[in-house]
Design a protein around this motif. Structure first.
Motif, mmCIF file in Angstrom:
data_model
loop_
_atom_site.group_PDB
_atom_site.id
_atom_site.type_symbol
_atom_site.label_atom_id
_atom_site.label_comp_id
_atom_site.label_asym_id
_atom_site.label_seq_id
_atom_site.Cartn_x
_atom_site.Cartn_y
_atom_site.Cartn_z
ATOM 1 N N TYR A 40 -22.923 90.678 -29.480
ATOM 2 C CA TYR A 40 -23.147 90.806 -28.353
ATOM 3 C C TYR A 40 -25.114 90.800 -28.527
ATOM 4 C CZ TYR A 40 -25.372 94.421 -24.202
ATOM 5 O OH TYR A 40 -25.906 95.407 -23.354
ATOM 6 N N TYR A 41 -25.574 91.130 -29.971
ATOM 7 C CA TYR A 41 -26.863 90.978 -29.861
ATOM 8 C C TYR A 41 -27.379 89.289 -29.594
ATOM 9 C CZ TYR A 41 -30.547 90.096 -33.048
ATOM 10 O OH TYR A 41 -32.096 89.836 -32.779
ATOM 11 N N MET A 42 -26.114 88.626 -30.184
ATOM 12 C CA MET A 42 -26.411 87.100 -30.220
ATOM 13 C C MET A 42 -26.270 86.501 -28.087
ATOM 14 S SD MET A 42 -23.048 85.574 -32.728
ATOM 15 C CE MET A 42 -23.199 84.105 -32.268
ATOM 16 N N SER A 43 -25.781 87.043 -28.437
ATOM 17 C CA SER A 43 -25.679 86.615 -26.520
ATOM 18 C C SER A 43 -26.757 87.184 -25.554
ATOM 19 C CB SER A 43 -24.096 86.901 -26.104
ATOM 20 O OG SER A 43 -23.994 86.565 -24.359
ATOM 21 N N PHE A 44 -27.022 88.904 -25.338
ATOM 22 C CA PHE A 44 -27.756 89.343 -24.673
ATOM 23 C C PHE A 44 -29.031 89.988 -24.706
ATOM 24 C CE2 PHE A 44 -23.611 90.664 -23.244
ATOM 25 C CZ PHE A 44 -23.874 89.762 -21.658
ATOM 26 N N VAL A 45 -29.734 89.923 -26.571
ATOM 27 C CA VAL A 45 -30.612 90.165 -27.589
ATOM 28 C C VAL A 45 -31.038 88.969 -27.613
ATOM 29 C CG1 VAL A 45 -31.651 91.360 -28.885
ATOM 30 C CG2 VAL A 45 -29.330 92.264 -27.909
ATOM 31 N N ALA A 46 -30.407 88.168 -28.231
ATOM 32 C CA ALA A 46 -31.186 86.934 -29.245
ATOM 33 C C ALA A 46 -31.765 86.030 -27.894
ATOM 34 C CB ALA A 46 -30.564 86.017 -29.912
ATOM 35 N N PRO A 47 -32.618 85.495 -28.466
ATOM 36 C CA PRO A 47 -33.198 84.967 -27.100
ATOM 37 C C PRO A 47 -32.682 83.255 -27.405
ATOM 38 C CG PRO A 47 -35.203 84.457 -29.287
ATOM 39 C CD PRO A 47 -33.947 86.067 -29.290
ATOM 40 N N ASN A 48 -32.867 82.120 -25.723
ATOM 41 C CA ASN A 48 -31.943 81.517 -26.015
ATOM 42 C C ASN A 48 -32.080 80.735 -27.213
ATOM 43 O OD1 ASN A 48 -30.168 81.831 -24.011
ATOM 44 N ND2 ASN A 48 -31.896 81.339 -22.447
ATOM 45 N N ARG A 49 -33.429 80.244 -27.462
ATOM 46 C CA ARG A 49 -33.158 79.082 -28.884
ATOM 47 C C ARG A 49 -32.706 79.421 -29.947
ATOM 48 N NH1 ARG A 49 -37.309 80.969 -31.047
ATOM 49 N NH2 ARG A 49 -38.648 82.687 -30.166
ATOM 50 N N ARG A 50 -32.515 80.916 -29.847
ATOM 51 C CA ARG A 50 -32.370 81.536 -31.092
ATOM 52 C C ARG A 50 -30.687 80.860 -31.191
ATOM 53 N NH1 ARG A 50 -35.293 85.552 -33.956
ATOM 54 N NH2 ARG A 50 -36.661 85.204 -33.343
ATOM 55 N N LYS A 51 -29.747 80.684 -30.504
ATOM 56 C CA LYS A 51 -28.787 81.032 -30.230
ATOM 57 C C LYS A 51 -28.436 80.082 -30.899
ATOM 58 C CE LYS A 51 -27.338 83.630 -25.393
ATOM 59 N NZ LYS A 51 -27.767 83.425 -24.477
ATOM 60 N N PRO A 52 -28.773 78.738 -30.758
ATOM 61 C CA PRO A 52 -27.093 77.789 -31.670
ATOM 62 C C PRO A 52 -27.151 78.344 -33.421
ATOM 63 C CG PRO A 52 -29.072 76.404 -29.661
ATOM 64 C CD PRO A 52 -29.285 78.129 -29.586
ATOM 65 N N LEU A 53 -28.507 78.382 -33.451
ATOM 66 C CA LEU A 53 -28.282 78.894 -34.984
ATOM 67 C C LEU A 53 -27.799 79.966 -35.314
ATOM 68 C CD1 LEU A 53 -30.518 78.575 -38.118
ATOM 69 C CD2 LEU A 53 -31.811 80.262 -36.881
ATOM 70 N N LEU A 54 -27.621 80.655 -34.674
ATOM 71 C CA LEU A 54 -27.053 82.204 -34.752
ATOM 72 C C LEU A 54 -25.232 81.589 -34.923
ATOM 73 C CD1 LEU A 54 -28.419 85.132 -33.083
ATOM 74 C CD2 LEU A 54 -28.336 85.314 -35.142
ATOM 75 N N VAL A 55 -25.445 81.225 -34.084
ATOM 76 C CA VAL A 55 -23.816 80.322 -34.342
ATOM 77 C C VAL A 55 -22.899 79.407 -35.526
ATOM 78 C CG1 VAL A 55 -22.369 78.754 -32.851
ATOM 79 C CG2 VAL A 55 -23.414 80.432 -31.148
ATOM 80 N N PHE A 56 -23.986 79.113 -35.424
ATOM 81 C CA PHE A 56 -24.271 78.372 -37.289
ATOM 82 C C PHE A 56 -23.661 79.275 -38.252
ATOM 83 C CE2 PHE A 56 -25.755 75.066 -39.985
ATOM 84 C CZ PHE A 56 -25.553 74.679 -40.190
#
Lengths: 269, 293
Positions: free
Chosen positions: B94-110
């Motif tokens: 939920y944090y990764m998808s709804f809270v984190a800014p879009n540009r940060r998502k790939p890094l979080l997934v990684f």
């Protein structure tokens, strides 16, 4: 307010995820044979112990052979299945695709014992070949999942153009389709390779006198004094897989940018 | 009577392409399964196999107390692990998808995927190092003066198995939930808010049902392999934490009783399939009641 809590949770979550792994380098360079705090001093001894272990080198070579063979075979089979699944409709498609995907939904031990049963009943010898077969089986579904999305994103008109201009199907595949789905093929190879390299249970059941790397590590875990060198080995593996991942991520992003696609991470595809 | 449909070029191409991978799955999966089933009806006396039909192995696998205990314990541990994993993975996704800014998502997934690719065996073993008698927790607590003797209750029991397995499977649970959240149409949430739903209401009525497919995928991804896990119970479980896979391995190897091993393996598979189907069925019912299906 809620967002703050979630952010804090995420930090703790990631720390929890990584905490055990961070111990690897810590104890790999620690002088003491006993794995406990406080640390007793810096040494490279455990790495040099690895360098001299011939059984380890043999196991690594076995693992590399198995991982290469299984990833190539699995990707080849998955290319056929994904292409058939995405581009054509034919009778019996759903059950056939389901049958191919089943290994993804089976505990590995079931695959291990069922293949072992075949080997026992057929009177075959356990060898690298039997492990390759087992690993190919579990890699195919993952490879299909990756390649399926490559085929789905493929612009059909490119291939139609090639066919209209008189190229044969084989040449069209090699010169048009394959280059377009290359990122998918590469990540399928990479993921299959990593799965095979890391897989333990099937290899444990199917390895005879030639252990794979995980089977070798397993045999070392029983001896407490071997633990520090296992930690050193783990550190090397960790660094290698992080490098491998980083490279594949960079390649994937560059590709995404080149194709002008929106980058949303994509590692799960 | 066979109704012959005209098979066109496309169907022929499709069939010819799928034939090889399908054949491979048949030879390496279906045929071995049939042999495993046959094996479970036979008897082994040391190394000779008696191929006369018997149901003794199946009976033993289902009614001997020791196998019942192991089977139920595996089911219990696996269910707890699945529950804990989903409970932790959902807010992270939920944090990764709804809270984190879009540009940060790939890094979080990684970041979430890296542990995926580090050696499974090492990850499990590290927990033994952490929880052990001379392990990280005990030596730290002694060093800090909190305890005098090492705590023994933290390793070699079912708790250690649950902790270790949950940790090992967390990343696998986050990703499918995250993907389901990413696919969700966010305008529903805006509509709900415009119509006066509180954040919590719209989470329960919109986000949760729409991300349920991801939760179900995560549930299956965690539940199915953990019930058959061999490494974790063996390394951190101790005698009370052993699971069915350890018994299957023992029957095939040390005990020289492959038929009983086969019966146990098939029973475990049957159990996994039944519980997995119940999950899927419950989810369908839930989605229907939410009107989302």
């Amino acid at each position: 307010m809620m967002k703050k809590y979630l952010g804090a949770f995420m930090v703790v979550f990631v720390l929890f995820l990584y905490a055990p792994t961070l111990l690897l380098p810590l104890f790999a360079f620690n002088e003491s044979t006993i794995i406990s705090f406080p640390l007793s001093g810096f040494t490279l001894n455990w790495f040099s112990v690895l360098w001299q272990a011939e059984a380890l080198q043999a196991a690594t070579i076995n693992s590399l052979i198995i991982a290469s063979a299984s990833s190539v075979t699995a990707t080849g089979l998955a290319l056929l299945a994904a292409s058939a699944g995405v581009r054509y409709s034919f009778p019996g498609k759903t059950p056939m695709m389901a049958a191919i995907m089943v290994p993804m939904f089976l505990p590995e031990i079931i695959i291990g014992v069922s293949l072992l049963t075949v080997v026992l009943l057929a009177g075959l010898n356990l060898s690298i070949f039997t492990i390759i077969m087992g690993h190919t089986l579990i890699c195919v579904p993952f490879a299909i999942a990756i390649l399926r999305s490559s085929f789905q994103q493929l612009d059909q008109s490119m291939q139609e153009a090639s066919l209209d201009l008189g190229e044969s199907r084989a040449v069209t595949f090699l010169r048009v389709t394959l280059p377009l789905i290359m990122p998918g093929v590469v990540s399928s190879l990479l993921i299959s390779f990593t799965i095979s390299l890391d897989e333990f249970v099937i290899a444990f059941f199917l390895s005879g006198t030639e252990p794979t790397l995980p089977v070798y590590i397993w045999s070392q875990l029983r001896f407490p004094r071997k633990i520090p060198s296992v930690m050193a080995l783990g550190t090397i593996l960790l660094v290698l897989s992080v490098c491998l991942l980083a490279v594949s991520e960079i390649v994937r992003r560059r590709n995404a940018r080149r194709l002008g696609q929106q980058d949303t991470g994509g590692a799960w595809q | 009577m066979l109704i012959k449909k005209p098979i066109d070029q496309d169907a022929i191409r499709g069939l010819s392409q799928i034939s090889l991978p399908f054949l491979f799955a048949m030879v390496l999966l279906a045929a071995p399964m049939v042999l495993l089933l046959a094996m479970s009806f036979w008897t082994q006396d040391f190394l000779t196999l008696d191929k006369s039909f018997t149901l003794n192995n199946i009976r033993e696998a289902w009614f001997e107390p020791i196998y019942q205990v192991l089977m139920m314990r595996s089911l219990k541990i696996s269910l707890i692990v699945t529950f804990v994993t989903i409970l932790l993975a959902y807010p992270a996704a939920y944090y990764m998808s709804f809270v984190a800014p879009n540009r940060r998502k790939p890094l979080l997934v990684f970041l979430i995927t890296i542990p995926f690719w580090t050696s499974y065996l090492m990850r499990i073993f590290l927990w033994k190092v952490i929880l052990g008698y001379n392990g990280v927790i005990n030596s730290t607590l002694i060093e800090l003066g909190f305890i005098e003797k090492p705590l023994e209750f933290i390793l070699y029991n079912q708790f250690a198995v649950v902790l270790t397995l949950s940790h090992a499977w967390l990343p696998f649970a986050v990703l499918p939930i995250f993907v389901a959240m990413e696919r969700m149409n966010r305008s529903y949430l805006e509509a709900a808010q415009d119509l006066g739903d509180s954040a919590f209401q719209s989470f329960i009525r919109i986000t949760l049902p729409l991300t349920m497919p991801g939760v179900v995928a995560a549930t299956l991804i965690v539940f199915v392999p953990t019930i058959g896990d061999y490494v974790t119970p063996k390394l951190v479980g101790g005698p009370d934490g052993l699971m069915i896979a350890n018994m299957i391995e023992m029957q095939f190897k040390k005990a020289n009783n492959a038929p009983l091993g086969a019966a146990l393996a098939l029973s475990a598979m049957f159990l996994v399939a039944t519980v997995a189907l119940i999950f899927v069925w419950l989810n369908r019912r839930y989605l229907k009641s939410e009107g989302a299906a």
